[in-house]
Design an enzyme around this catalytic site. Structure first.
Site, PDB file in Angstrom:
ATOM      1  N   ASP A  23       0.832  -1.207   0.000  1.00 41.45           N
ATOM      2  CA  ASP A  23       0.000   0.000   0.000  1.00 41.45           C
ATOM      3  C   ASP A  23       0.870   1.261   0.000  1.00 41.45           C
ATOM      4  O   ASP A  23       2.008   1.233   0.465  1.00 41.45           O
ATOM      5  CB  ASP A  23      -0.910  -0.031   1.241  1.00 41.45           C
ATOM      6  N   ASN A  25       1.328   3.439  -2.832  1.00 39.34           N
ATOM      7  CA  ASN A  25       1.870   3.892  -4.116  1.00 39.34           C
ATOM      8  C   ASN A  25       1.331   5.278  -4.475  1.00 39.34           C
ATOM      9  O   ASN A  25       2.068   6.133  -4.964  1.00 39.34           O
ATOM     10  CB  ASN A  25       1.462   2.934  -5.248  1.00 39.34           C
ATOM     11  N   HIS A  40       2.431   3.640  -8.927  1.00 39.94           N
ATOM     12  CA  HIS A  40       2.290   2.198  -9.174  1.00 39.94           C
ATOM     13  C   HIS A  40       3.520   1.664  -9.914  1.00 39.94           C
ATOM     14  O   HIS A  40       3.983   0.558  -9.652  1.00 39.94           O
ATOM     15  CB  HIS A  40       1.018   1.912  -9.977  1.00 39.94           C
ATOM     16  N   GLU A  70     -12.204  -4.797  -4.200  1.00 40.43           N
ATOM     17  CA  GLU A  70     -12.772  -3.449  -3.998  1.00 40.43           C
ATOM     18  C   GLU A  70     -12.061  -2.391  -4.843  1.00 40.43           C
ATOM     19  O   GLU A  70     -12.549  -1.278  -4.982  1.00 40.43           O
ATOM     20  CB  GLU A  70     -12.681  -3.054  -2.516  1.00 40.43           C
ATOM     21  N   TRP A  72     -11.829  -2.080  -7.874  1.00 41.82           N
ATOM     22  CA  TRP A  72     -12.581  -1.693  -9.083  1.00 41.82           C
ATOM     23  C   TRP A  72     -13.292  -0.358  -8.884  1.00 41.82           C
ATOM     24  O   TRP A  72     -13.723   0.259  -9.859  1.00 41.82           O
ATOM     25  CB  TRP A  72     -13.629  -2.758  -9.443  1.00 41.82           C
ATOM     26  N   LEU A 134      11.180 -20.059  -4.708  1.00 46.70           N
ATOM     27  CA  LEU A 134      10.166 -19.241  -4.033  1.00 46.70           C
ATOM     28  C   LEU A 134       8.782 -19.419  -4.660  1.00 46.70           C
ATOM     29  O   LEU A 134       8.620 -19.342  -5.876  1.00 46.70           O
ATOM     30  CB  LEU A 134      10.572 -17.760  -4.137  1.00 46.70           C
ATOM     31  N   ARG A 197      -5.093  -2.153   8.917  1.00 42.36           N
ATOM     32  CA  ARG A 197      -6.251  -3.008   8.632  1.00 42.36           C
ATOM     33  C   ARG A 197      -5.829  -4.014   7.567  1.00 42.36           C
ATOM     34  O   ARG A 197      -4.812  -3.852   6.899  1.00 42.36           O
ATOM     35  CB  ARG A 197      -7.439  -2.175   8.164  1.00 42.36           C
ATOM     36  N   LEU A 198      -6.693  -5.043   7.394  1.00 44.07           N
ATOM     37  CA  LEU A 198      -6.358  -6.101   6.435  1.00 44.07           C
ATOM     38  C   LEU A 198      -7.006  -5.876   5.072  1.00 44.07           C
ATOM     39  O   LEU A 198      -6.612  -6.500   4.086  1.00 44.07           O
ATOM     40  CB  LEU A 198      -6.751  -7.470   6.994  1.00 44.07           C
TER      41      LEU A 198
HETATM   42  C1  IPE Z   1      -5.345  -2.775  -0.161  1.00 46.64           C
HETATM   43  O1  IPE Z   1      -5.043  -1.442  -0.325  1.00 46.64           O
HETATM   44  C2  IPE Z   1      -5.315  -3.461  -1.482  1.00 46.64           C
HETATM   45  C3  IPE Z   1      -3.984  -3.634  -2.077  1.00 46.64           C
HETATM   46  C4  IPE Z   1      -2.852  -3.292  -1.527  1.00 46.64           C
HETATM   47  C5  IPE Z   1      -3.971  -4.265  -3.358  1.00 46.64           C
HETATM   48  P1  IPE Z   1      -6.192  -0.345  -0.485  1.00 46.64           P
HETATM   49  O2  IPE Z   1      -5.488   0.955  -0.617  1.00 46.64           O
HETATM   50  O3  IPE Z   1      -7.121  -0.740  -1.551  1.00 46.64           O
HETATM   51  O4  IPE Z   1      -6.952  -0.475   0.917  1.00 46.64           O
HETATM   52  P2  IPE Z   1      -7.868   0.563   1.716  1.00 46.64           P
HETATM   53  O5  IPE Z   1      -8.842   1.127   0.726  1.00 46.64           O
HETATM   54  O6  IPE Z   1      -6.957   1.612   2.258  1.00 46.64           O
HETATM   55  O7  IPE Z   1      -8.485  -0.261   2.798  1.00 46.64           O
HETATM   56  C1  IPE Z   2      -1.147   0.426  -3.949  1.00 46.93           C
HETATM   57  O1  IPE Z   2      -1.279   1.550  -3.192  1.00 46.93           O
HETATM   58  C2  IPE Z   2      -2.202  -0.589  -3.703  1.00 46.93           C
HETATM   59  C3  IPE Z   2      -2.993  -0.926  -4.904  1.00 46.93           C
HETATM   60  C4  IPE Z   2      -4.274  -1.035  -4.850  1.00 46.93           C
HETATM   61  C5  IPE Z   2      -2.305  -1.194  -6.157  1.00 46.93           C
HETATM   62  P1  IPE Z   2      -2.505   2.567  -3.312  1.00 46.93           P
HETATM   63  O2  IPE Z   2      -2.820   2.830  -4.741  1.00 46.93           O
HETATM   64  O3  IPE Z   2      -3.643   2.096  -2.486  1.00 46.93           O
HETATM   65  O4  IPE Z   2      -1.842   3.845  -2.671  1.00 46.93           O
HETATM   66  P2  IPE Z   2      -2.485   4.839  -1.625  1.00 46.93           P
HETATM   67  O5  IPE Z   2      -3.015   4.035  -0.499  1.00 46.93           O
HETATM   68  O6  IPE Z   2      -3.581   5.558  -2.364  1.00 46.93           O
HETATM   69  O7  IPE Z   2      -1.374   5.734  -1.223  1.00 46.93           O
HETATM   70 MG    MG Z   3      -4.127   2.340  -0.536  1.00 48.35          MG
END
Ligand code: IPE
Ligand code: IPE
Ligand code: MG
Length: 243
Positions: A23, A25, A40, A70, A72, A134, A197-198
């Site tokens: 998370d 990016n 990304h 989610e 999408w 791996l 959170r997960l």
């Molecule tokens: C979780 O990150 C999904 C991925 C890392 C692929 P999100 O950015 O979508 O999660 P929330 O919206 O903060 O819970």
């Molecule tokens: C990457 O981070 C997770 C993906 C869903 C690819 P995010 O795109 O959720 O980045 P933040 O949370 O908005 O910073």
């Molecule tokens: Mg995110």
């Protein structure tokens, strides 16, 4: 093999299966005044080191959350950019991953993905299927709830068809119907970028996994920070409900 462990003073008690919620990016890009897609891309660049260090640390399985059920909800342009990056990533990296013995599997429902992405993923899976290094699992259009619903349906169909009785359903049977069937038990979940959170990731599998949250944005998450997470994991006392 253990060279990298020694470098960071890690013991041989390595997590067998590590999962990473990649998370941050978007925030990484925003901080630099760049478009989210650039974040990304930077995240994709960080993957290489992460996969390589996982092998060197002696982690057996690495599961990466790349796109949730989610995600999408995001603008179509960002969703497309993510799937395009996926194609580009495999075009560029597949030979080296294969040469390094990495076995690639996708977990999640790839059907709604653009055809080009589905093809790239299928090719990566087929090409690396016999590899014994791996176990790299990419969670794409993955959500734990959807995974559990899918497992329930498959079990219900077997009960309806008479192949199973309700009493046959136990932990092992259910685990065998999840996307993670056959993978080692999940030991460690790392989430970058500060949220604690997960987000619908490996809810069932994480029952006794250790959870580590770091503020670092994923594109900045490198070998050293990874080693720190593993060191923290090694300091934890895993009791599994016992003493
Ligand atoms: C979780 O990150 C999904 C991925 C890392 C692929 P999100 O950015 O979508 O999660 P929330 O919206 O903060 O819970
Ligand atoms: C990457 O981070 C997770 C993906 C869903 C690819 P995010 O795109 O959720 O980045 P933040 O949370 O908005 O910073
Ligand atoms: Mg995110």
């Amino acid at each position: 093999m253990s060279g990298l462990r020694e470098k960071y003073g890690l013991s041989a008690d390595m997590p067998c299966h590590v999962a990473i919620i990649m998370d941050g990016n978007g925030r990484w890009a925003k901080r630099r005044g760049l478009p989210r897609a650039a974040g990304h891309r930077a995240g994709m660049e960080a993957l290489r080191a992460l996969i390589e260090s996982s092998s060197q640390f002696g982690v057996a399985a690495l599961t990466l959350y790349a796109f949730s059920t989610e995600n999408w909800k995001r603008p179509q342009s960002e969703v497309s950019a993510l799937f395009e990056l996926l194609v580009e990533y495999f075009a560029r990296e597949i030979d080296e991953l294969h040469a390094n013995g990495v076995r690639i599997r996708v977990i999640g429902d790839v059907l709604p993905l653009p055809e080009r992405s589905r093809e790239a993923l299928a090719l990566a899976e087929t090409k690396t299927d016999k590899n014994s290094g791996l176990m790299l699992n990419l969670a794409i259009n993955y959500g734990s709830r959807a995974e559990l619903v899918r497992a329930m349906r498959s079990i219900a169909a077997d009960v309806e068809g008479g192949a199973l009785c309700p009493g046959d359903i136990d932990d092992d049977l259910l685990a065998g119907r999840l996307y993670t069937a056959g993978l080692p038990e999940l030991d460690l979940v790392i989430r970058t970028a500060g949220e604690q959170r997960l987000s619908n990731f490996l809810l069932y599998q994480a029952a006794y996994a250790e959870l580590i949250f770091t503020d670092t944005y994923f594109p900045d998450f490198g070998e050293e920070e990874y080693a720190k997470c593993i060191a923290e994991y090694q300091r934890r006392n895993r009791r599994y409900g016992g003493l």
